[in-house]
Design a protein around this motif. Structure first.
Motif, PDB file in Angstrom:
ATOM      1  N   ASP A  10      -2.601  35.163   8.300  1.00 42.88           N
ATOM      2  CA  ASP A  10      -2.801  34.924   9.720  1.00 42.88           C
ATOM      3  C   ASP A  10      -2.512  36.241  10.441  1.00 42.88           C
ATOM      4  N   LEU A  11      -2.880  36.337  11.718  1.00 40.90           N
ATOM      5  CA  LEU A  11      -2.666  37.580  12.478  1.00 40.90           C
ATOM      6  C   LEU A  11      -1.561  37.419  13.519  1.00 40.90           C
ATOM      7  N   ASP A  12      -1.837  36.696  14.605  1.00 40.55           N
ATOM      8  CA  ASP A  12      -0.848  36.531  15.677  1.00 40.55           C
ATOM      9  C   ASP A  12       0.372  35.768  15.170  1.00 40.55           C
ATOM     10  N   ASN A 153      -8.704  27.742  13.673  1.00 41.56           N
ATOM     11  CA  ASN A 153      -7.326  27.271  13.624  1.00 41.56           C
ATOM     12  C   ASN A 153      -7.244  26.021  12.758  1.00 41.56           C
ATOM     13  N   GLY A 154      -6.049  25.770  12.209  1.00 39.63           N
ATOM     14  CA  GLY A 154      -5.808  24.530  11.490  1.00 39.63           C
ATOM     15  C   GLY A 154      -6.766  24.323  10.336  1.00 39.63           C
ATOM     16  N   ALA A 155      -7.240  23.087  10.185  1.00 31.08           N
ATOM     17  CA  ALA A 155      -8.189  22.777   9.116  1.00 31.08           C
ATOM     18  C   ALA A 155      -9.495  23.537   9.295  1.00 31.08           C
ATOM     19  N   ASP A 156      -9.845  23.857  10.543  1.00 33.63           N
ATOM     20  CA  ASP A 156     -11.058  24.630  10.792  1.00 33.63           C
ATOM     21  C   ASP A 156     -10.951  26.044  10.229  1.00 33.63           C
ATOM     22  N   LYS A 157      -9.740  26.557  10.099  1.00 36.82           N
ATOM     23  CA  LYS A 157      -9.562  27.877   9.504  1.00 36.82           C
ATOM     24  C   LYS A 157      -9.924  27.833   8.016  1.00 36.82           C
ATOM     25  N   VAL A 158      -9.500  26.786   7.338  1.00 37.96           N
ATOM     26  CA  VAL A 158      -9.845  26.630   5.918  1.00 37.96           C
ATOM     27  C   VAL A 158     -11.353  26.480   5.769  1.00 37.96           C
ATOM     28  N   LYS A 159     -11.993  25.722   6.667  1.00 40.88           N
ATOM     29  CA  LYS A 159     -13.441  25.561   6.632  1.00 40.88           C
ATOM     30  C   LYS A 159     -14.149  26.884   6.894  1.00 40.88           C
ATOM     31  N   MET A 178       2.799  26.023  12.656  1.00 43.18           N
ATOM     32  CA  MET A 178       2.641  24.693  12.098  1.00 43.18           C
ATOM     33  C   MET A 178       1.184  24.259  12.077  1.00 43.18           C
ATOM     34  N   ILE A 179       0.383  24.739  13.038  1.00 40.88           N
ATOM     35  CA  ILE A 179      -1.022  24.367  13.075  1.00 40.88           C
ATOM     36  C   ILE A 179      -1.753  24.807  11.814  1.00 40.88           C
ATOM     37  N   ASP A 180      -1.201  25.817  11.124  1.00 41.06           N
ATOM     38  CA  ASP A 180      -1.842  26.342   9.919  1.00 41.06           C
ATOM     39  C   ASP A 180      -1.363  25.675   8.633  1.00 41.06           C
ATOM     40  N   ILE A 191       3.339  30.781   2.081  1.00 38.61           N
ATOM     41  CA  ILE A 191       4.453  31.559   2.623  1.00 38.61           C
ATOM     42  C   ILE A 191       4.482  31.403   4.145  1.00 38.61           C
ATOM     43  N   LEU A 192       5.591  30.888   4.632  1.00 36.06           N
ATOM     44  CA  LEU A 192       5.803  30.725   6.070  1.00 36.06           C
ATOM     45  C   LEU A 192       6.580  31.926   6.584  1.00 36.06           C
ATOM     46  N   VAL A 193       6.032  32.576   7.613  1.00 37.92           N
ATOM     47  CA  VAL A 193       6.668  33.740   8.218  1.00 37.92           C
ATOM     48  C   VAL A 193       7.393  33.258   9.473  1.00 37.92           C
ATOM     49  N   SER A 194       8.652  32.899   9.324  1.00 37.64           N
ATOM     50  CA  SER A 194       9.374  32.294  10.449  1.00 37.64           C
ATOM     51  C   SER A 194      10.869  32.311  10.182  1.00 37.64           C
ATOM     52  N   ASP A 195      11.631  32.382  11.262  1.00 44.00           N
ATOM     53  CA  ASP A 195      13.074  32.178  11.175  1.00 44.00           C
ATOM     54  C   ASP A 195      13.509  31.029  12.086  1.00 44.00           C
ATOM     55  N   ASP A 196      12.520  30.213  12.492  1.00 44.84           N
ATOM     56  CA  ASP A 196      12.789  29.065  13.357  1.00 44.84           C
ATOM     57  C   ASP A 196      13.077  27.846  12.490  1.00 44.84           C
TER      58      ASP A 196
END
Length: 216
Positions: A10-12, A153-159, A178-180, A191-196
């Protein structure tokens, strides 16, 4: 024809801080008083759409149309300027891995909800050893302005990845949002890039114990 299995980033929020698409549309909506007025009128209608995966594309299209109607020919140039001047803060953890994957010759795809016009500009500023493949949201002309053609975004990203020749399963996928979760669920190594803590717990509930966590 399908390409070899790939690593997807992902980018942002994953490679760079913030949301360049939001910043771009906000900039366009606030540069004249009459666009600000029209945006204020449509916001109560469009904001609820933005909060749902199903209707997000329609909500973004509405704001983008208000931002671009009457000056569609200028939008590509304005997007390039926005990407060049965006106060980009690189997130080191995932970006370091991106560079390493590119140097090793991996098939690397950046899949992002950002418009392709903006994402290309940000990737050019990352000073990478080579440019990754880009799968991004796109726009089309409609009713005097622009609307979203493909929302990545989301499932549309996989598509979108499959449509561009990079079908699941992916070797590895990185995202902060989470949308991803469909993207991470489709990866052998998610791999989740997060500290939340809340995001981590929610994503782990979706993906399972094999989810890897790295801080931004």
């Amino acid at each position: 024809m399908s390409k070899p299995a790939c690593v997807v980033y992902d980018l942002d929020g994953t490679l760079v801080h913030g949301d360049v698409g939001h910043a771009f549309i906000k900039q366009l909506l606030t540069d004249t008083w009459y666009r600000m007025l029209l945006a204020a009128i449509v916001t109560p209608l469009l904001m609820p759409l933005m909060k749902t995966v199903r209707w997000r594309k329609l909500g973004i299209s509405g704001f983008l149309w208000v931002a671009s109607v009457g000056r569609a020919s200028r939008i590509p140039g304005l997007a390039s300027t926005c990407a060049a001047n965006y106060p980009m803060r690189i997130l080191p953890a995932a970006t370091k891995r991106l560079r390493a994957d590119l140097e090793r010759g991996e098939t690397v795809v950046v899949a992002t909800g950002a418009l392709d016009l903006l994402a290309l500009g940000l990737l050019a500023r990352l000073d990478l050893p080579r440019q990754p493949v880009l799968v991004a949201s796109t726009i089309r002309f409609g009713w005097g302005g622009y609307v979203i053609d493909r929302q990545c975004n989301g499932a549309d990203k996989v598509k979108a990845l499959a449509d561009d020749g990079y079908p699941a399963p992916f070797d590895c996928a990185y995202s902060d949002a989470m949308i991803d979760w469909p993207l991470l669920a489709a990866a052998r190594t998610p791999i989740l890039v997060s500290d939340d803590a809340e995001t981590i717990a929610a994503m782990r509930a979706r993906i399972g114990a094999h989810l890897e966590i790295i801080a931004p």
